[in-house]
Write an enzyme that holds these catalytic residues in place. Structure first.
Site, mmCIF file in Angstrom:
data_model
loop_
_atom_site.group_PDB
_atom_site.id
_atom_site.type_symbol
_atom_site.label_atom_id
_atom_site.label_comp_id
_atom_site.label_asym_id
_atom_site.label_seq_id
_atom_site.Cartn_x
_atom_site.Cartn_y
_atom_site.Cartn_z
ATOM 1 C CB CYS A 113 -21.312 32.575 12.947
ATOM 2 S SG CYS A 113 -21.315 34.114 12.007
ATOM 3 N NE ARG B 60 -25.024 23.313 9.833
ATOM 4 C CZ ARG B 60 -25.946 24.271 9.690
ATOM 5 N NH1 ARG B 60 -27.224 24.011 9.953
ATOM 6 N NH2 ARG B 60 -25.608 25.465 9.290
ATOM 7 C CE LYS C 190 -30.803 26.298 15.140
ATOM 8 N NZ LYS C 190 -29.951 27.488 15.139
ATOM 9 C CE LYS D 80 -32.935 29.036 12.570
ATOM 10 N NZ LYS D 80 -31.685 29.564 12.041
ATOM 11 N NE ARG E 59 -32.124 23.507 11.168
ATOM 12 C CZ ARG E 59 -31.700 24.638 10.624
ATOM 13 N NH1 ARG E 59 -30.586 25.213 11.063
ATOM 14 N NH2 ARG E 59 -32.370 25.196 9.650
ATOM 15 C CB CYS F 13 -26.336 38.151 9.492
ATOM 16 S SG CYS F 13 -27.088 36.537 9.727
ATOM 17 C CB CYS G 124 -24.832 30.758 13.482
ATOM 18 S SG CYS G 124 -25.987 30.692 12.118
ATOM 19 C CB CYS H 140 -22.590 32.671 5.727
ATOM 20 S SG CYS H 140 -24.294 32.928 6.210
HETATM 21 S S1 SF4 Z 1 -24.945 34.207 12.016
HETATM 22 FE FE1 SF4 Z 1 -25.531 34.927 10.019
HETATM 23 S S2 SF4 Z 1 -23.606 35.309 9.027
HETATM 24 FE FE2 SF4 Z 1 -23.138 34.009 10.719
HETATM 25 S S3 SF4 Z 1 -23.193 31.980 9.863
HETATM 26 FE FE3 SF4 Z 1 -25.185 32.384 10.764
HETATM 27 S S4 SF4 Z 1 -26.389 33.104 9.063
HETATM 28 FE FE4 SF4 Z 1 -24.258 33.273 8.435
#
Ligand code: SF4
Length: 1528
Positions: free
Chosen positions: A1383, A1023, A1164, A1162, A1092, A1428, A1432, A1389
């Protein structure tokens, strides 16, 4: 069969399919393609779909297996394996497959296979398909009506079972379809006719032998079983003696030599009862079995059948023997004949049992009065002078005085009700004439328009490669056998064949050669009106063979001819396509691989001509074993490379788009034959691209479909001929290359391939690895005393692994001989010899074993013979009792552990203690249950009270790793240099995050690699750090290069406005980091427990103001950057002299802001510029709201603190939170204020529990006011009062905008930020082209879209035309799609529980028709998805959100604020697509009807009472719409 009695059957195919289904274990269903059904397969699938039972199937569910096979992939090959294993096989097909299968027909003749053949072409079938294979040794039965199709299909099966020989049942489907529907045969009748005793006898005796090419000498024999007694109502003979006597009549004396149906000599079998060996089946036996079957059928259903049928007067003198479609047309016409008609009173003969040909029976059938017989054969492809049936009849019937006097053959054309009288007239006038003409053609020659035959439909998916050809060569491409080409007068069947295509290509080449010659001649002649063409043509001729130069010269020549207007010019212009040197292509399928020696491939190679072949292989990887089990599909690539003179490439568009482009371009350039193999695996036409992608990845990754290019020209240039573009190759290819020394040459050039190539596809190393691991443990144990204890774990998040390892250590301390290993590494055969075994497993998905436990669990549960009587066992299971809140889903809680406990006990193992249940919901999480369980285990093992146990070291935490890392160095350098693995250590992979890179593995291919004994496909995500998301065009091109050369050919624009690369293997990680550095970007602190990438609203409408705010984002970013020099040291130094590329030599590191342990979690920061909240300013640790001063310049920021998204499912202590307002801060001070907020978090954040370590929890625990004052104390200043502001949306505005300075900006819609090329949409190439000419800049939007910025009016036309060319100007999408965001999730991931980026677009497509119906197409509704709860894509602020819970299952949230000001709330748990659609559709409809003016969806769901509003994170879990069920 589960159907009502008296159900009706309407078509012969349905009748036949049903009988085949009832009477088979396996049905080979020959289909036009796997995507399109045949007339049979629709019914077969319907029966199988409702699980109808077969009457003969030996499987427990009695459902026969249906094997769908493409018509052009040697379908009969699929028969051998099942029939040899004692399974009854039938085949449903059209006659077009028979001739190409002739070799198999000979071998299969002596096995009880039934082929049901619908004659083709439909409407005017060609019986030559039957006559040409009549001597193959099969029994042939013909049916003519719907009722007959059913009865004769049944006869065919009974006969095959009874005789042990192959039976072909053929019929004309069109004429049989004209019958009215019939009653489906009663299963009781079918059972009676089939005779299940015979069936079981066959099924219980598998046939040995494996070869399919040579007859194995098997000859069916007369089985020792009594014939069925019948009342012989139809006069059929029922004993062998009677058949013999029948055959002994005078008519038959010379017939046995004509019995062409069997390979064994005819014998009189009556006497064989005294012989020791059973005699071979003879023609007479077949006849006997057939008539006996018909006799039984007659008894049961009252319908009569005979080997030959006679219709008409018993005194007839003339007769026709019809072997063609619809004999009833003839019988009806004769029955209604008037006395003057030549055919009045004639009889009609038809053959029911066509082979074996029983001449004597024919004679019996024809009345003695008949003197003249006309034989009508519907054989369209006549190969012999006399029709085959004519010869049969001639040799059977003794002509002469007293017998039949005249036999005349006729070639029958197409006959209808209206033409039948005319046809009969011609036949009979000829028959009764003095000198009848033989081979008279009767009926119409013209046939009705044919529906195309099999295989002419080009699957839509396959057009991908054709599109690439178009993209590469444009007008220059010429595809000879393209299906849509107009090949005047030539049928599609022919024009699509390789032979035709090859011929057409050669013709095309010749025509161009001729054209070049023509131009040469005319160029010097005086036939033009002007002078200009001469020079232009001469120049063209000189360059005619050079693609590029010819192209350039062509335009000039054409334009000169255009203005010349002479007739010569006009003439030349008619063929102007030949001015370009065409790229000549022949496109085919892998069907050509089955018989390479005879295929078009061979012709092309042998010719040495400069033509290109594109061969598309669509066999899915996961089906390759089934498809190839006994088949001879050959490796076209190897075949072609062995040939020596050809360019060969193996490609896969879903693996590497650029490699396809490269291969096609090289093939085009190569002067000789080129073969490009293209992989496109699919199961059905409507497979989603995701399926195709996953199948491709597995095949390529494992080496089943390697990507490579082979160019024989390279040798002359001193380069290896072979270049490998993927990592692993299959054994055969490796052998070939080794032989040729190519591999050594290539590895010398590209040493990176060395380690992976040693594990080619097909080596079975898995078992050896397991054995080795086990042996190593055994050795270790030898030195120890005490009872043995084996501990196996299955873990997906590491908890079960650490519990197991800790248990092992504790066991060892208690004197036990302890072994700890993953379940997947344990050989199941060792289980019965264990003394004490303990399993620790966590719970995955819907109550499943984690991946590394599955193989052993499957082996245990599927075992039938495990004897565990001497084994003691215990199971500890880890799970979450609230993960599946619904009552019906409670069974998933700790299911793997409970299942394993039960099954082991069923196998006789003795429980050491009850299964332990660890529950994440307990006060100490799973430890609570574990702490109760462990003492019981020690107790049972007799080691509960051991003195002097050593202290256990505390577990290593992230804080320890940071501290020990020497400012983020760890052992990263050593890990990078270790080429024995694609991975780095677990500790280092925590540290690399601080450097902007994560280790991941490709989850699409994880299982397959495991099965192959390979480590996961590790690669890295990188990244970049790009404050505010602003990139120069040059940087864009550099990023594009990195993705192509070092990554997986795609880039992701992230929700934090930066570039992200995936699929970078370890060896390329450092080069990628250096390339990013050369682009004047960095990756430091893009991930990890640091500040970040700082985000900033891209604000295309106010460029000057944007500049000011953006400058602040850069300032904050720079100010908070870690100071460690480890980054430069690790990534930017030269390998040889350790020369630092950018900074000077490392000094003693010191982190003034962070200290050695950095932040607890983290951190942000984002900056929103009202009224645009596209950055979701409330969702970050610090949210800055830009405030404009009265002078129009940036005055400062309102500062929010403590927003954050991450949460854990069902853990109420975790929640998303919105930022709380601390107050206003001036521009000059903002970076300092941010620093102080960060420092308070550094010092007060929770470093013990990472789930509680984010700033949001620190503030909630401390209270906003206390937190603010701590910041102010540290800062030495006070926040000013918050300034007023207003947000109105958090989505992007697409299309063109003009800013206050007159510059233009265009916002592209980039779905979920993925920048990639597909055959349909070359977005990546297009953006690169734009970057080449852009004078402004790119801005990445926080919603993962892209803006081209600062475009002057004068530059607009060029830009717009490029955008149109690459379809990048399309923003006509639904409001829902434009407002959506997902995401990455699968496949890269590691945290993903469900698909996200690859699934959200699909889900939206499924909702769009509903939006349309309700007038909501244009309405913006913010919908987000993540794989998940890490969140993100900031799902908790969306109006509708889906957060992955398990594969295919999501939690659904509603009620978020439209401009990101309010969190949403859980509406439903763990719902799948079907439920999502069921919920969404009526809800959208209601919204459309009930909403008030301007009311957004999220607000409406609250007003409508569908969901309660979440006021802030701490009430996120309150009043959710779906309360959990308390019942256990
Ligand atoms: S939300 Fe969860 S599944 Fe989606 S990119 Fe982020 S860590 Fe991975």
């Amino acid at each position: 069969m589960a159907e009502e009695s008296n159900s009706r059957v309407s078509t012969p195919e349905e009748a036949v399919a049903r009988i085949a289904y009832l009477a088979s274990d396996v049905i080979v269903s020959v289909q036009p393609s796997l995507a399109s059904d045949s007339e049979f397969s629709t019914h077969l699938k319907r029966f199988a779909g409702r699980k109808d039972a077969s009457l003969v199937a030996i499987t427990s569910d009695a459902v026969p297996e249906i094997l769908s096979v493409r018509h052009n992939t040697d379908p009969l090959l699929s028969v051998f394996s099942p029939i040899r294993s004692g399974r009854l096989v039938s085949v449903t097909t059209t006659s077009s497959t028979l001739l190409p299968s002739i070799a198999h027909l000979y071998t299969l003749a002596n096995l009880p296979v039934v082929l049901h053949v619908a004659l083709s072409p439909r409407n005017s079938p060609d019986y030559s398909a039957i006559t040409s294979i009549r001597n193959s040794g099969w029994t042939f039965l013909q049916s003519q009506s719907l009722q007959e199709a059913q009865d004769i299909a049944l006869t065919a099966h009974a006969l095959a079972i009874r005789s042990g020989k192959g039976v072909i049942h053929f019929f004309d489907p069109a004429s049989a379809s004209r019958s009215t529907p019939i009653v489906a045969e009663d299963p009781a009748v079918v059972r009676e006719i089939l005779n299940l005793d015979n069936v079981r006898r066959f099924q219980s005796a598998p046939i040995s032998g494996s070869t399919i090419y040579v007859s194995d000498g098997r000859v069916p024999v007369v089985a020792d079983q009594p014939e069925r007694l019948t009342n012989r109502a139809n006069g059929a003979p029922s004993t062998e003696a009677e058949v013999a006597s029948l055959n002994g009549t005078s008519h038959l004396s010379s017939k046995s030599s004509q019995i062409s149906g069997t390979s064994s000599p005819s014998s009189v079998s009556v006497a064989t009862t005294i012989e020791p060996a059973a005699p071979a089946i003879t023609s007479e036996d077949i006849y006997k079995y057939a008539t006996s079957t018909w006799a039984t059928l007659n008894e049961l259903v009252g319908r009569q059948y005979k080997a030959f049928e006679w219709t008409g007067s018993a005194k007839a003198e003339n007769a026709v023997f019809v072997f063609g479609a619809d004999a009833t047309l003839f019988t009806e016409a004769i029955a209604s004949a008037q006395s003057g008609d030549a055919f009045a009173g004639a009889g009609v003969i038809t053959a029911r049992l066509y082979r074996p040909w029983l001449g004597a029976t024919l004679i019996e059938t024809i009345p003695k009065s008949v003197k003249k017989v006309a034989v009508l054969e519907q054989v369209l492809r006549k190969t012999t002078r006399w029709g085959p049936l004519l010869i049969d009849v001639l040799t059977s019937v003794k002509s002469g005085p007293g017998g039949i006097e005249t036999i005349v053959g006729n070639q029958l054309g197409y006959v209808t009700k209206t033409t039948v009288r005319q046809t009969l007239k011609a036949v009979f006038e000829n028959l009764v004439s003095e000198k009848p003409v033989q081979n008279l053609e009767v009926g119409e020659k013209e046939q009705p328009q044919q529906t195309p035959e099999y295989g002419l439909e080009k699957p839509k998916l396959e057009t991908a490669y054709i599109k690439i050809l178009d993209q590469l060569f444009g007008d220059r491409v010429y595809i000879a056998n393209s299906l849509d080409a107009d090949n005047a007068g030539i049928s599609n069947t022919i024009s699509a064949s390789p032979e035709y295509g090859f011929g057409a290509l050669l013709a095309r080449k010749e025509r161009r050669q001729k054209f070049v010659g023509e131009i040469k001649e005319t160029a010097g002649s005086g036939q033009f009106l002007t002078e200009a063409p001469k020079r232009a043509l001469a120049q063209w001729v000189a360059n005619a063979d050079d693609v590029k130069k010819a192209e350039e010269a062509a335009d000039n020549a054409i334009s000169k001819l255009d203005i010349d207007h002479s007739s010569t010019s006009m003439g030349l212009l008619e063929n102007k396509q030949f001015f370009r040197k065409q790229s000549l292509w022949l496109v085919g399928s892998d069907a050509w691989a089955y018989d390479l020696g005879n295929s078009g491939v061979h012709h092309v190679l042998a010719s040495g001509e400069n033509v290109n072949m594109l061969i598309i292989d669509s066999t899915p990887y996961s089906e390759r074993a089934a498809a190839d089990a006994n088949r001879r599909k050959k490796d076209i690539g190897l075949y072609a490379m062995n040939f020596g003179n050809a360019y060969v490439a193996s490609t896969a568009v879903y693996s590497s788009y650029t490699q396809v482009l490269q291969a096609m371009a090289e093939a085009d350039k190569f002067n000789g034959p080129s073969i490009v193999l293209a992989y496109l695996p699919y199961f059905g036409e409507h497979d989603s691209p995701l399926t195709v992608l996953q199948e491709t990845k597995q095949a390529v990754d494992i080496g089943y479909w390697p990507l490579y290019r082979w160019n024989p020209d390279n040798e002359n240039k001193g380069k290896p001929n072979f270049s490998l573009d993927s990592e692993r190759i299959k054994k055969e290819l490796k052998e070939f290359l080794d032989r040729d020394n190519q591999l050594t040459q290539m590895m010398r050039k590209e040493p990176v391939y060395g380690p992976v190539l040693s594990e080619d596809f097909g080596t079975e190393i898995r078992a050896q690895q397991k054995r080795k691991a086990k042996d190593a443990y055994n050795q270790l144990l030898e030195g120890l005393f005490g009872a043995p204890l084996t501990i196996l774990y299955a873990s997906d998040n590491g908890n079960a692994t650490s519990v197991a390892k800790r248990l092992g250590t504790r066991g060892r301390a208690r004197g036990l001989k302890t072994t700890v290993m993953a379940m997947e590494d344990y050989p199941v055969e060792d289980l019965p010899i264990e003394e004490n075994i303990v399993f620790v497993t966590s719970t995955a998905g819907q109550g499943e074993f984690p991946q590394n436990g599955k193989p052993l669990w499957d082996a245990i549960k599927d075992s039938t013979e495990l004897d565990l009587a001497s084994v003691n066992f215990a199971v500890m299971s880890l799970g979450d009792s609230h993960y599946w809140p619904r009552k019906e889903d409670k069974i998933y809680y700790n299911k793997p552990g409970k299942d394993l406990d039960r099954v082991l006990s069923n196998f006789g193992a003795k429980r050491l203690c009850d299964v332990g249940l660890g529950d994440d919901q307990d006060p100490d999480g799973y430890q609570t249950g574990y702490n109760e369980w462990e003492p019981k285990l020690w107790e049972a093992l007799g080691v509960a009270n051991v003195d002097g146990l050593p202290d256990e070291p505390p577990p290593i935490t992230n804080e320890d790793i940071k501290l020990a890392s020497n400012y983020l160095r760890g052992t990263i350098v050593e890990g990078l240099n270790d080429t024995s693995t694609g991975a780095i250590s677990a500790e280092d992979s925590q540290l690399t995050k601080f450097h902007g890179t994560y280790m991941q593995d490709d989850r699409d291919i994880r299982d397959e690699r495991k099965a192959q004994g390979l480590e996961p496909a590790y690669s890295f995500m990188i990244r970049c750090r790009l404050p505010g998301g602003v990139s120069t065009p040059k940087q864009w091109i550099q990023m594009d290069d990195i993705s192509n050369e070092l990554g997986n050919e795609t880039m992701k624009l992230t929700t934090r406005q930066t570039f992200q690369f995936h699929g970078i293997v370890k060896a390329k990680l450092k080069p990628a980091m250096q390339a990013i550095n050369r682009a004047l970007m960095t990756t430091i602190a893009a991930c990890g427990d640091v500040n970040r990438n700082v985000m900033c609203s891209p604000l295309p409408s106010q460029s000057k103001y944007h500049r000011e705010v953006y400058a602040c984002s850069q300032k904050i970013s720079d100010h908070l950057l870690p100071s460690t020099t480890a980054y430069h040291e690790i990534w930017l130094t030269d390998d040889n002299d350790k020369k630092t590329l950018i900074a000077g030599d490392a000094v003693q590191d010191f982190e003034p802001l962070y200290g050695p342990t950095y932040l607890p979690r983290k951190f942000k920061i984002s900056i929103g510029i009202p009224p645009h909240n596209d950055v979701d300013v409330y969702a970050h640790d610090i949210g800055l709201i830009a405030i404009k001063g009265e002078d129009g310049h940036l005055a400062g920021f309102n500062l929010l603190a403590g927003g954050g998204m991450g949460a854990t499912h069902n853990n109420k202590k975790t929640y998303p939170q919105v930022g709380r307002m601390l107050g206003f801060v001036k521009t000059a001070e903002v970076h300092i204020a941010c620093e102080k907020v960060m420092l308070v978090q550094r010092d007060f954040g929770d470093r013990k529990n990472r789930k509680h370590a984010r700033l949001k929890y620190t503030i909630d625990d401390m209270g906003v006011d206390v937190f603010r004052s701590r910041v102010e104390d540290l800062w030495g200043q006070k926040f000013e009062a918050t300034k007023p502001f207003h947000f109105d949306s958090n989505i992007d505005t697409f299309g063109w905008t003009k800013d206050e300075t007159g510059l233009n900006h265009f916002t592209f819609f980039i779905e979920n930020g993925r920048i990639e090329d597909t055959p349909e949409f070359q977005m990546k190439t297009g953006l690169r082209e734009i970057a080449k000419v852009l004078k402004g800049e790119f801005r990445l939007s926080p919603n993962q879209h892209l803006i081209v910025s600062n475009v002057k009016d004068g530059d607009l036309p060029e830009l717009k035309s490029l955008m149109a060319k690459y379809k990048l100007d399309n923003i006509q999408f639904s409001g829902l799609r434009l407002s959506s965001s997902a995401c990455v999730a699968f496949p890269t991931c590691g945290l993903a529980m469900a698909e996200s980026e690859r699934y959200l677009p699909v889900l939206i497509s499924k909702l769009e028709s509903c939006l349309e119906e309700n007038g909501l197409r244009q309405d913006s509704i913010v919908m987000r998805m993540t794989g998940c709860p890490n969140g993100c894509a900031r799902p908790w602020l969306a109006e509708i959100a889906f957060v992955g819970k398990a594969f295919g299952a999501y939690n659904m949230y509603l009620g978020g604020g439209y401009h990101g000001q309010r969190l949403n709330k859980l509406y439903r748990s763990s719902i799948k697509e079907e439920e999502i659609l069921e919920i969404m559709k009526p809800m959208l409809k209601r919204y459309a009807l009930e909403r008030e003016e301007g009311e957004h969806f999220g607000d409406w769901t609250i007003r409508a009472g569908i969901i309660k509003a979440t006021t802030e994170g701490r009430d996120f879990h309150e009043g959710v719409a779906e309360e959990e069920s308390d019942e256990e």
